[in-house]
Design a protein around this motif. Sequence first.
Motif, PDB file in Angstrom:
ATOM      1  N   SER A 215      90.635 -78.201 -16.770  1.00 40.11           N
ATOM      2  CA  SER A 215      90.744 -79.018 -15.563  1.00 40.11           C
ATOM      3  C   SER A 215      91.033 -78.100 -14.379  1.00 40.11           C
ATOM      4  O   SER A 215      91.736 -77.096 -14.521  1.00 40.11           O
ATOM      5  N   THR A 216      90.464 -78.431 -13.229  1.00 39.18           N
ATOM      6  CA  THR A 216      90.629 -77.628 -12.024  1.00 39.18           C
ATOM      7  C   THR A 216      90.993 -78.540 -10.863  1.00 39.18           C
ATOM      8  O   THR A 216      90.325 -79.566 -10.639  1.00 39.18           O
ATOM      9  N   VAL A 217      92.030 -78.170 -10.120  1.00 39.02           N
ATOM     10  CA  VAL A 217      92.447 -78.960  -8.968  1.00 39.02           C
ATOM     11  C   VAL A 217      91.688 -78.479  -7.735  1.00 39.02           C
ATOM     12  O   VAL A 217      91.820 -77.328  -7.314  1.00 39.02           O
TER      13      VAL A 217
ATOM     14  N   LEU B  87      89.544 -82.083 -11.367  1.00 41.32           N
ATOM     15  CA  LEU B  87      88.198 -82.172 -11.911  1.00 41.32           C
ATOM     16  C   LEU B  87      88.169 -81.725 -13.365  1.00 41.32           C
ATOM     17  O   LEU B  87      88.880 -80.799 -13.752  1.00 41.32           O
ATOM     18  N   ALA B  88      87.343 -82.362 -14.156  1.00 41.61           N
ATOM     19  CA  ALA B  88      87.134 -81.950 -15.544  1.00 41.61           C
ATOM     20  C   ALA B  88      86.137 -80.795 -15.558  1.00 41.61           C
ATOM     21  O   ALA B  88      84.973 -80.966 -15.203  1.00 41.61           O
ATOM     22  N   THR B  89      86.606 -79.614 -15.940  1.00 43.03           N
ATOM     23  CA  THR B  89      85.763 -78.420 -15.936  1.00 43.03           C
ATOM     24  C   THR B  89      85.784 -77.743 -17.303  1.00 43.03           C
ATOM     25  O   THR B  89      86.549 -78.130 -18.189  1.00 43.03           O
ATOM     26  N   VAL B  90      84.951 -76.729 -17.449  1.00 40.12           N
ATOM     27  CA  VAL B  90      84.905 -75.933 -18.675  1.00 40.12           C
ATOM     28  C   VAL B  90      85.342 -74.519 -18.323  1.00 40.12           C
ATOM     29  O   VAL B  90      84.752 -73.887 -17.441  1.00 40.12           O
ATOM     30  N   ALA B  91      86.380 -74.035 -18.983  1.00 39.78           N
ATOM     31  CA  ALA B  91      86.896 -72.696 -18.693  1.00 39.78           C
ATOM     32  C   ALA B  91      85.793 -71.656 -18.853  1.00 39.78           C
ATOM     33  O   ALA B  91      85.072 -71.654 -19.844  1.00 39.78           O
ATOM     34  N   GLY B  92      85.667 -70.781 -17.851  1.00 36.56           N
ATOM     35  CA  GLY B  92      84.669 -69.724 -17.887  1.00 36.56           C
ATOM     36  C   GLY B  92      83.335 -70.105 -17.292  1.00 36.56           C
ATOM     37  O   GLY B  92      82.474 -69.241 -17.088  1.00 36.56           O
TER      38      GLY B  92
END
Length: 204
Positions: A145-147, A85-90
């Motif tokens: 990015s997060t799996v 997934l396309a994520t934003v760190a924090g």
Amino acid sequence: MTTLSNVKKLSVIAAGATCLSLGAMNPAQALNLVSNGGFETGDFSGWTQSGNTGFTGVDSASANSGNFGAFFGPIGTPGFLSQTLATVAGQTYNLSYFLKSDGGKPNSFAVSAGSEVLSTFTNLAFPFTSSPAENTFSFIAQAPSTVLKFAFQQDPAYLRLDDVSVTSTSTAIPTPALLPGLIGLGFGVLRKRKAAAMAGAAES
């Protein structure tokens, strides 16, 4: 007596209120970052399968909503289903999903986001059905990015998964693309009221 100056001030206030009210009418929509989270393509499009993929698939009998859901029945060793997934760190995100077990032991189910294990089940009894509201978990993204990964095993029967959703908990403001239109509308109100005031002053 209402002067032209007062009308202008009132028009500015009204224009600003118009912009704010229009912005409020367009609240942020929770965007599901999961592709094919309801398996409505009728297959595992958007997902990656690994491990023991025996007795896994997508069918109508596994659906919680819509037309399809996924079923998993690997024997002896676990299977995995994942998606990046396309994520934003924090930033904080909410995961929710529907899970059902046909019963029988041994069985196991787990879900993780990145390196964080969010939920685990072992030897679910029959019948077991949980709604997405009951299976909702929060996690903080550690990278851009997060799996998202599901692990499962069901020797004698099947586990069923549907309605997988990951949404951000952040509240968005009106998008930049909307701002010029809102500002333009506000100034349009200002010009119209100013013209009316000048016409009234000319008549008097």
